[in-house]
Motif scaffolding. Structure first.
Motif, mmCIF file in Angstrom:
data_model
loop_
_atom_site.group_PDB
_atom_site.id
_atom_site.type_symbol
_atom_site.label_atom_id
_atom_site.label_comp_id
_atom_site.label_asym_id
_atom_site.label_seq_id
_atom_site.Cartn_x
_atom_site.Cartn_y
_atom_site.Cartn_z
ATOM 1 N N ASN A 180 -1.191 -7.663 2.826
ATOM 2 C CA ASN A 180 -1.997 -7.288 1.662
ATOM 3 C C ASN A 180 -1.508 -8.000 0.404
ATOM 4 O O ASN A 180 -0.314 -8.042 0.125
ATOM 5 C CB ASN A 180 -1.931 -5.776 1.427
ATOM 6 N N THR A 205 -4.870 -3.828 -3.050
ATOM 7 C CA THR A 205 -3.583 -3.265 -3.408
ATOM 8 C C THR A 205 -2.541 -3.701 -2.376
ATOM 9 O O THR A 205 -2.891 -4.330 -1.364
ATOM 10 C CB THR A 205 -3.625 -1.719 -3.434
ATOM 11 N N LEU A 206 -1.291 -3.380 -2.608
ATOM 12 C CA LEU A 206 -0.225 -3.744 -1.681
ATOM 13 C C LEU A 206 -0.101 -2.736 -0.545
ATOM 14 O O LEU A 206 0.706 -2.950 0.375
ATOM 15 C CB LEU A 206 1.112 -3.858 -2.412
ATOM 16 N N GLU A 207 -0.820 -1.663 -0.598
ATOM 17 C CA GLU A 207 -0.740 -0.628 0.445
ATOM 18 C C GLU A 207 -1.738 -0.873 1.567
ATOM 19 O O GLU A 207 -2.801 -1.432 1.357
ATOM 20 C CB GLU A 207 -0.989 0.745 -0.177
ATOM 21 N N LYS A 213 2.210 -9.160 9.682
ATOM 22 C CA LYS A 213 3.480 -9.358 8.974
ATOM 23 C C LYS A 213 3.823 -10.833 8.818
ATOM 24 O O LYS A 213 4.731 -11.193 8.087
ATOM 25 C CB LYS A 213 4.606 -8.629 9.711
#
Length: 339
Positions: free
Chosen positions: A175, A337-339, A200
């Motif tokens: 993300n 977002t980073l989530e 990842k």
């Protein structure tokens, strides 16, 4: 005789007084430079903070360029890797260094054009805590699709996605990464809906792309080309303003029906805020000259990176500002977002 003696004595006194006065004036002229204790830059090794891990893309690019700059300056540039939090830890550390030119930051669009819009609590302000120095290089990406997808051009991909809304998914390296943002910008401009599948890293995503479990991926050119050559993947276009020297037969996305689309990961050099203009100019010239060296160009090409056209510090700052505004809009419009 006494009169002559008096005159000589008076003259000697005058000469002595004049000498003292001249010495005082000379001392006043020389004192500022002496008080500052400044030797011509660089008189000792220069620390270059790379806010990403050793052997990563940014680290490799930094080392190629720094080696040449060291030769240009006759002084060693020492790479200091400070990874973590998407590069923001090392960037924050660099922002707090003394503005004397002996601590520089070699970074990418990640820390200065993307992270500020994803991490509101950063320890630094891009426009206040740094001195822009030099734009050194750019790395475009390539649009890859699984061979099982019946498309061979960008326009065919867009048409297929519109005919099968929401059925295509795309891989990314996480993300908020440039891979994620590139695809979001592409989908928005093309007017198509794609489903995001974050990974990842790229290794597993390429395996799944080849197997048809995901349908498309924006990846680095050196990583993708071997898989394209072997037939495991199909390449449709590159993201830069111009075609890549590594894949000259691939059109740009702008050529492929998305006018204005351009996205590269830029590499640049910053110093802490408050650096003297003449020092900034000196460092800017050193890096501009280094990236035009034929050996540097050849070594950068192995990483899928091309030297940037020479820019002044002001031009570099303006480029970063425009890039930041572009990614801010992509992030906001796509609720990333980073989530």
């Amino acid at each position: 005789m006494p009169a002559r003696s008096a005159i000589s004595s008076s003259r000697r006194q005058w000469i002595q007084a004049a000498a003292v006065l001249a010495g005082g004036l000379l001392a006043q002229v020389s004192l500022p430079a002496q008080a500052q204790g400044e030797a011509p830059w660089p008189s000792r090794p220069v620390r270059v903070i790379v806010p990403f891990p050793p052997s990563g893309a940014t680290d490799l690019v930094a080392r190629v360029i720094a080696q040449r700059v060291s030769q240009e300056l006759g002084q060693q540039l020492i790479i200091d890797n400070r990874p973590g939090a998407g590069g923001t830890i090392g960037a924050g550390e660099a922002s707090k260094a003394a503005p004397d030119g002996y601590t520089l930051l070699f970074t990418t669009s990640s820390t200065h054009a993307i992270s500020p819009h994803l991490m509101p609590k950063l320890s630094y302000k891009v426009d206040k805590d740094f001195t822009p120095i030099a734009h050194t290089a750019d790395a475009a990406s390539m649009l890859l699709v699984t061979p099982s997808l019946p498309v061979r051009t960008v326009q065919e991909l867009i048409a297929y996605a519109k005919a099968n809304p929401g059925q295509l998914n795309y891989a990314s390296s996480g993300n908020g990464t440039i891979v994620h943002l590139n695809t979001a910008a592409f989908a928005a401009q093309a007017g198509i809906r794609l489903t995001h599948v974050p990974y990842k890293g790229t290794a597993q995503s390429i395996t799944d792309l080849a197997a048809g479990q995901v349908h498309l991926l924006f990846d680095s050119i050196p990583t993708g080309m071997p898989h394209v050559a072997s037939g495991r993947l199909r390449a449709l276009a590159v993201t830069g303003e111009q075609r890549s020297a590594l894949a000259p037969n691939l059109p740009t996305l702008a050529e492929s029906g998305l006018p204005g689309y351009s996205s590269v990961t830029w590499f640049g050099v910053y110093g802490p805020a408050g650096m003297k203009p003449e020092l900034v100019e000196r460092i800017n010239q050193a890096f501009n000259q280094a990236v035009q060296n034929p050996d540097v160009i050849a070594n950068l090409a192995k990483q899928g990176v091309e030297p940037a056209k020479a820019q002044t510090p002001k031009e570099f700052a303006a480029m970063v500002k425009a890039d930041s505004a572009r990614w801010a809009k992509v992030i906001k419009d796509n609720h990333i977002t980073l989530e």
